[in-house]
Structures are given as C-alpha cells and as structure tokens.
Design a protein around this motif. Structure first.
Motif, PDB file in Angstrom:
ATOM      1  N   TYR A 105     -11.241   1.538   8.927  1.00  0.00           N
ATOM      2  CA  TYR A 105     -10.732   2.421   9.448  1.00  0.00           C
ATOM      3  C   TYR A 105      -9.431   2.068  10.528  1.00  0.00           C
ATOM      4  CZ  TYR A 105     -14.763   4.956   8.463  1.00  0.00           C
ATOM      5  OH  TYR A 105     -15.811   5.811   7.747  1.00  0.00           O
ATOM      6  N   ASP A 106      -9.145   0.578  10.542  1.00  0.00           N
ATOM      7  CA  ASP A 106      -8.231  -0.015  11.281  1.00  0.00           C
ATOM      8  C   ASP A 106      -6.984   0.033  10.525  1.00  0.00           C
ATOM      9  OD1 ASP A 106      -6.736  -1.346  13.039  1.00  0.00           O
ATOM     10  OD2 ASP A 106      -7.707  -3.289  12.712  1.00  0.00           O
ATOM     11  N   ASN A 107      -5.993   0.943  10.857  1.00  0.00           N
ATOM     12  CA  ASN A 107      -4.799   1.387  10.411  1.00  0.00           C
ATOM     13  C   ASN A 107      -3.868  -0.048  10.838  1.00  0.00           C
ATOM     14  OD1 ASN A 107      -5.489   3.458   8.829  1.00  0.00           O
ATOM     15  ND2 ASN A 107      -4.933   4.802  10.010  1.00  0.00           N
ATOM     16  N   SER A 108      -3.909  -0.552  11.807  1.00  0.00           N
ATOM     17  CA  SER A 108      -2.951  -1.454  12.346  1.00  0.00           C
ATOM     18  C   SER A 108      -3.223  -2.888  11.490  1.00  0.00           C
ATOM     19  CB  SER A 108      -3.199  -1.994  13.896  1.00  0.00           C
ATOM     20  OG  SER A 108      -4.394  -2.528  13.910  1.00  0.00           O
ATOM     21  N   ALA A 109      -4.270  -2.943  10.956  1.00  0.00           N
ATOM     22  CA  ALA A 109      -4.485  -4.148  10.105  1.00  0.00           C
ATOM     23  C   ALA A 109      -3.554  -4.196   8.905  1.00  0.00           C
ATOM     24  CB  ALA A 109      -5.848  -4.655   9.850  1.00  0.00           C
ATOM     25  N   LYS A 110      -3.500  -3.058   8.223  1.00  0.00           N
ATOM     26  CA  LYS A 110      -2.647  -2.833   6.935  1.00  0.00           C
ATOM     27  C   LYS A 110      -2.342  -1.488   7.102  1.00  0.00           C
ATOM     28  CE  LYS A 110      -7.166  -1.892   4.878  1.00  0.00           C
ATOM     29  NZ  LYS A 110      -8.262  -2.386   5.544  1.00  0.00           N
ATOM     30  N   ASP A 111      -1.271  -1.132   6.187  1.00  0.00           N
ATOM     31  CA  ASP A 111      -0.709  -0.035   6.049  1.00  0.00           C
ATOM     32  C   ASP A 111      -1.494   0.761   5.116  1.00  0.00           C
ATOM     33  OD1 ASP A 111       2.879  -1.278   5.868  1.00  0.00           O
ATOM     34  OD2 ASP A 111       1.572  -0.633   7.538  1.00  0.00           O
ATOM     35  N   SER A 112      -1.604   2.355   5.357  1.00  0.00           N
ATOM     36  CA  SER A 112      -2.035   3.146   4.563  1.00  0.00           C
ATOM     37  C   SER A 112      -1.531   3.249   3.341  1.00  0.00           C
ATOM     38  CB  SER A 112      -2.526   4.321   5.395  1.00  0.00           C
ATOM     39  OG  SER A 112      -1.478   5.046   5.636  1.00  0.00           O
ATOM     40  N   PHE A 113      -2.116   4.126   2.408  1.00  0.00           N
ATOM     41  CA  PHE A 113      -1.513   4.140   1.280  1.00  0.00           C
ATOM     42  C   PHE A 113      -0.188   5.307   1.419  1.00  0.00           C
ATOM     43  CE2 PHE A 113      -0.796   5.724  -2.969  1.00  0.00           C
ATOM     44  CZ  PHE A 113      -0.636   6.848  -3.277  1.00  0.00           C
ATOM     45  N   VAL A 114      -0.377   6.137   2.431  1.00  0.00           N
ATOM     46  CA  VAL A 114       0.678   7.025   2.602  1.00  0.00           C
ATOM     47  C   VAL A 114       1.882   6.487   3.240  1.00  0.00           C
ATOM     48  CG1 VAL A 114       1.326   9.200   3.909  1.00  0.00           C
ATOM     49  CG2 VAL A 114      -0.940   9.040   2.936  1.00  0.00           C
ATOM     50  N   GLU A 115       1.437   5.213   4.266  1.00  0.00           N
ATOM     51  CA  GLU A 115       2.485   4.899   4.787  1.00  0.00           C
ATOM     52  C   GLU A 115       3.574   3.855   3.898  1.00  0.00           C
ATOM     53  OE1 GLU A 115       0.658   4.190   9.249  1.00  0.00           O
ATOM     54  OE2 GLU A 115       0.338   2.708   7.639  1.00  0.00           O
ATOM     55  N   LYS A 116       2.728   3.226   2.889  1.00  0.00           N
ATOM     56  CA  LYS A 116       3.406   2.549   1.859  1.00  0.00           C
ATOM     57  C   LYS A 116       4.265   3.400   1.096  1.00  0.00           C
ATOM     58  CE  LYS A 116      -0.115  -1.117   1.477  1.00  0.00           C
ATOM     59  NZ  LYS A 116      -1.170  -1.667   0.485  1.00  0.00           N
ATOM     60  N   PHE A 117       3.595   4.600   0.660  1.00  0.00           N
ATOM     61  CA  PHE A 117       4.411   5.601  -0.267  1.00  0.00           C
ATOM     62  C   PHE A 117       5.512   5.857   0.442  1.00  0.00           C
ATOM     63  CE2 PHE A 117       5.002   8.628  -3.460  1.00  0.00           C
ATOM     64  CZ  PHE A 117       5.411   9.775  -2.798  1.00  0.00           C
ATOM     65  N   LEU A 118       5.548   6.233   1.800  1.00  0.00           N
ATOM     66  CA  LEU A 118       6.957   6.879   2.426  1.00  0.00           C
ATOM     67  C   LEU A 118       7.694   5.720   2.692  1.00  0.00           C
ATOM     68  CD1 LEU A 118       5.147   8.995   5.143  1.00  0.00           C
ATOM     69  CD2 LEU A 118       6.356   9.570   3.283  1.00  0.00           C
ATOM     70  N   LYS A 119       7.362   4.269   2.590  1.00  0.00           N
ATOM     71  CA  LYS A 119       8.147   3.188   2.677  1.00  0.00           C
ATOM     72  C   LYS A 119       8.741   2.827   1.413  1.00  0.00           C
ATOM     73  CE  LYS A 119       5.912   0.953   6.508  1.00  0.00           C
ATOM     74  NZ  LYS A 119       5.312  -0.448   6.960  1.00  0.00           N
ATOM     75  N   GLY A 120       8.226   3.455   0.427  1.00  0.00           N
ATOM     76  CA  GLY A 120       8.678   3.050  -1.236  1.00  0.00           C
ATOM     77  C   GLY A 120       8.194   1.788  -1.555  1.00  0.00           C
ATOM     78  N   ALA A 121       7.129   1.215  -0.920  1.00  0.00           N
ATOM     79  CA  ALA A 121       6.488   0.067  -1.252  1.00  0.00           C
ATOM     80  C   ALA A 121       5.390   0.245  -2.329  1.00  0.00           C
ATOM     81  CB  ALA A 121       5.863  -0.771  -0.001  1.00  0.00           C
ATOM     82  N   ASP A 122       5.302  -0.758  -3.388  1.00  0.00           N
ATOM     83  CA  ASP A 122       4.185  -0.624  -4.188  1.00  0.00           C
ATOM     84  C   ASP A 122       2.789  -0.986  -3.640  1.00  0.00           C
ATOM     85  OD1 ASP A 122       6.244  -1.988  -6.650  1.00  0.00           O
ATOM     86  OD2 ASP A 122       5.970  -0.077  -6.181  1.00  0.00           O
TER      87      ASP A 122
END
Length: 122
Positions: A105-122
C-alpha cells in the motif's frame, strides 16, 4: 456438503472477562484446527503453518483490548468470519487479502502502474 448452521453460534454477550477469555480461546482453537482445511478448500498458496501464524497474529493484535463491550463485538465478528471461511462462503482473493503485506500500500516506495503509465515508463 456443508450445513450452514453447523458452525453458527447464537449471538450472546459475555458478562465477565473470564467468560470472554474462555470463549475467545475456544474460537482460537477452532481456527487453528481448521487451518489445513482452509488451505485445502481455498487452494491457498501458503502452508497450514503460515495460516496458523496469521491466525495467531490476528488474535494477538487484539489481545490488549480491555473494554468488554468491544471484546464482545470483536468476538462476534471473528465468529462470523470463521463461519464464512468454514462454509466456503468466501473467495480465494478474500482469504489471501490477510496475507498481503502493508508495503504493497506504500506508494512512496515504488511508482504505481498508473504513475508509470503517465510517465511513459515500461
């Protein structure tokens, strides 16, 4: 075949701490006795020993509650949960929720799927 009322318990309040302690210990023992059945029925990816450990942790979390009215409510909820588990009224995902770590549940440790998607990361 499961009989829905086989593990049902009449709703009643404990009037003394000693009575509540006895009822809680009996419920704990029922949970422990059925640990292997929970693993088999729900085809869990954990061992019966891990299930027993989780049961112990859940009971220990509430060990130091001293208000008898609160203890009665917690007991009734635990009894209902037991009946739902034994009668196979839950789905595997509901049972596995107990084994999720809080780090997920800790989003600070890793980016969520949506955050990665919005950044364009794989």
């Amino acid at each position: 075949m499961t009989i829905a009322t086989a593990f049902a318990e009449t709703t009643r309040f404990s009037t003394t701490n000693a009575e509540m302690r006895l009822r809680t210990l009996n419920l704990y023992r029922r949970y422990i006795r059925h640990a292997k059945q929970f693993v088999n029925n729900y085809d869990l990816d954990v061992s019966p020993a891990q299930v027993k450990t989780k049961i112990r942790q859940e009971f220990e979390k509430r060990r130091y509650v001293n208000d008898l009215a609160v203890e009665n409510v917690m007991y009734m909820k635990a009894q209902m949960e037991f009946q739902e588990l034994v009668n196979f009224w839950k789905q595997k995902c509901h049972v596995m929720k107990y084994f999720e770590s809080y780090e997920s549940y800790d989003n600070s440790a890793k980016d969520s799927f949506v955050e990665k998607f919005l950044k364009g990361a794989d």
